[in-house]
Scaffold this active site. Structure first.
Site, PDB file in Angstrom:
ATOM      1  N   ASP A 151       7.242   4.169   2.489  1.00  0.00           N
ATOM      2  CA  ASP A 151       7.385   5.347   3.335  1.00  0.00           C
ATOM      3  C   ASP A 151       8.882   5.507   3.653  1.00  0.00           C
ATOM      4  O   ASP A 151       9.653   5.933   2.792  1.00  0.00           O
ATOM      5  CB  ASP A 151       6.510   5.111   4.564  1.00  0.00           C
ATOM      6  CG  ASP A 151       6.306   6.330   5.432  1.00  0.00           C
ATOM      7  OD1 ASP A 151       7.024   7.310   5.268  1.00  0.00           O
ATOM      8  OD2 ASP A 151       5.428   6.293   6.313  1.00  0.00           O
ATOM      9  N   PHE A 202      -0.344  12.209   7.298  1.00  0.00           N
ATOM     10  CA  PHE A 202      -0.804  10.920   7.803  1.00  0.00           C
ATOM     11  C   PHE A 202      -2.053  10.502   7.054  1.00  0.00           C
ATOM     12  O   PHE A 202      -3.128  11.029   7.274  1.00  0.00           O
ATOM     13  CB  PHE A 202      -1.053  10.961   9.309  1.00  0.00           C
ATOM     14  CG  PHE A 202      -0.971   9.584   9.891  1.00  0.00           C
ATOM     15  CD1 PHE A 202      -2.050   8.716   9.791  1.00  0.00           C
ATOM     16  CD2 PHE A 202       0.202   9.137  10.475  1.00  0.00           C
ATOM     17  CE1 PHE A 202      -1.958   7.416  10.273  1.00  0.00           C
ATOM     18  CE2 PHE A 202       0.301   7.849  10.968  1.00  0.00           C
ATOM     19  CZ  PHE A 202      -0.787   6.986  10.865  1.00  0.00           C
ATOM     20  N   VAL A 203      -1.866   9.541   6.136  1.00  0.00           N
ATOM     21  CA  VAL A 203      -2.980   9.137   5.278  1.00  0.00           C
ATOM     22  C   VAL A 203      -3.558   7.790   5.702  1.00  0.00           C
ATOM     23  O   VAL A 203      -2.828   6.898   6.139  1.00  0.00           O
ATOM     24  CB  VAL A 203      -2.562   9.081   3.784  1.00  0.00           C
ATOM     25  CG1 VAL A 203      -2.311  10.476   3.252  1.00  0.00           C
ATOM     26  CG2 VAL A 203      -1.332   8.200   3.566  1.00  0.00           C
ATOM     27  N   ASP A 252       0.821  -1.215   0.000  1.00  0.00           N
ATOM     28  CA  ASP A 252       0.000   0.000   0.000  1.00  0.00           C
ATOM     29  C   ASP A 252       0.854   1.263   0.000  1.00  0.00           C
ATOM     30  O   ASP A 252       0.521   2.233  -0.665  1.00  0.00           O
ATOM     31  CB  ASP A 252      -0.976   0.007   1.188  1.00  0.00           C
ATOM     32  CG  ASP A 252      -0.302  -0.232   2.521  1.00  0.00           C
ATOM     33  OD1 ASP A 252       0.749  -0.894   2.556  1.00  0.00           O
ATOM     34  OD2 ASP A 252      -0.815   0.234   3.549  1.00  0.00           O
TER      35      ASP A 252
HETATM   36  C1  PRP Z   1       2.860  -0.155   6.448  1.00  0.00           C
HETATM   37  C2  PRP Z   1       2.879  -0.470   4.964  1.00  0.00           C
HETATM   38  C3  PRP Z   1       4.282  -0.900   4.722  1.00  0.00           C
HETATM   39  C4  PRP Z   1       5.068  -0.081   5.696  1.00  0.00           C
HETATM   40  C5  PRP Z   1       5.657   1.083   5.000  1.00  0.00           C
HETATM   41  O1  PRP Z   1       2.612  -1.332   7.136  1.00  0.00           O
HETATM   42  O2  PRP Z   1       1.951  -1.462   4.630  1.00  0.00           O
HETATM   43  O3  PRP Z   1       4.462  -2.259   5.010  1.00  0.00           O
HETATM   44  O4  PRP Z   1       4.169   0.346   6.711  1.00  0.00           O
HETATM   45  O5  PRP Z   1       6.420   1.846   5.872  1.00  0.00           O
HETATM   46  P1  PRP Z   1       8.010   1.992   5.769  1.00  0.00           P
HETATM   47  O6  PRP Z   1       8.328   2.251   4.322  1.00  0.00           O
HETATM   48  O7  PRP Z   1       8.263   3.203   6.634  1.00  0.00           O
HETATM   49  O8  PRP Z   1       8.641   0.770   6.312  1.00  0.00           O
HETATM   50  P2  PRP Z   1       2.248  -1.409   8.691  1.00  0.00           P
HETATM   51  O9  PRP Z   1       3.458  -1.825   9.448  1.00  0.00           O
HETATM   52  O10 PRP Z   1       1.538  -0.158   9.098  1.00  0.00           O
HETATM   53  O11 PRP Z   1       1.263  -2.638   8.761  1.00  0.00           O
HETATM   54  P3  PRP Z   1      -0.139  -2.884   8.037  1.00  0.00           P
HETATM   55  O12 PRP Z   1       0.189  -3.210   6.587  1.00  0.00           O
HETATM   56  O13 PRP Z   1      -0.723  -4.041   8.773  1.00  0.00           O
HETATM   57  O14 PRP Z   1      -0.964  -1.626   8.151  1.00  0.00           O
END
Ligand code: PRP
Length: 187
Positions: A110, A159-160, A107
């Site tokens: 970041d 924060f989206v 998704d």
């Molecule tokens: C989110 C997203 C990525 C990661 C990106 O997952 O799905 O895996 O963070 O962030 P980064 O580039 O800073 O590492 P999250 O850990 O929030 O878990 P989720 O998919 O269950 O929401």
């Protein structure tokens, strides 16, 4: 009743960043691009749970050649607003990927901490090829040298939530992507 519940959730949204129509259109374009790139190759789409489940479902249905799906779960955020670099594999793939063409579906890219680690883990399993598709990209926040091959939208450092993305496990079911009101995460 249902609309009251929805409006309570929507009340936490400062503004809509990407509408349902914008998402539908862009996912269709990404699907067409991937379809053209993978003709005759039967790629495996790897959804990184949980955030990617909505994007994965929509993207997979826009891909024309044969393809397979598999799922992994990793965690990096906890309940905060940025990833720690500490990545845990909570659920591994069901099938081996050696010799397969892999497309990792996420998704958001970041800081890159999660995917930098995950791509190394998957690369070590000797797939024939490995590419990355991310719906959102926040390049301003990048801490690791990683780029996505298929990017839906480049977004600002806000924060989206919605369309699979959460804050404290809420908002994943919003059909659009919105910017969360700071009061929600500053509590
Ligand atoms: C989110 C997203 C990525 C990661 C990106 O997952 O799905 O895996 O963070 O962030 P980064 O580039 O800073 O590492 P999250 O850990 O929030 O878990 P989720 O998919 O269950 O929401």
């Amino acid at each position: 009743m249902a609309s009251e519940i929805r409006s309570e959730m929507e009340n936490d949204i400062e503004r809509v960043l990407l509408t349902e129509e914008q998402l539908r259109q862009r996912v269709k374009e990404l699907g067409a691009q991937i379809s053209a790139d993978y003709v005759g190759r039967d790629p495996v789409l790897i959804s990184v749970l949980r955030g990617s489940f909505v994007f994965m479902a929509d993207l997979a249905r826009q891909i024309q050649p044969y393809c397979r799906v598999d799922f992994m779960a990793v965690s990096s955020y906890g309940s905060g607003t940025s990833s720690s670099g500490q990545v845990n594999i909570q659920k591994d793939l069901t099938e081996p990927i050696e010799g397969k063409d892999i497309i990792v579906v996420e998704d958001i890219l970041d800081s890159g901490n999660t995917l930098y680690y995950l791509m190394q883990v998957l690369q070590a399993r000797n797939p024939a090829s490995i590419r990355l598709a991310t719906l959102l990209d926040k390049p301003e926040r990048r801490a690791k040298p990683i780029k996505s091959d298929y990017v839906g939208f480049t977004v600002p450092d806000e924060f989206v939530v919605g369309y699979g993305l959460d804050y404290n496990e809420r908002y994943r079911n919003l059909p659009y992507i919105g910017v969360l009101k700071p009061r929600v995460y500053e509590k």
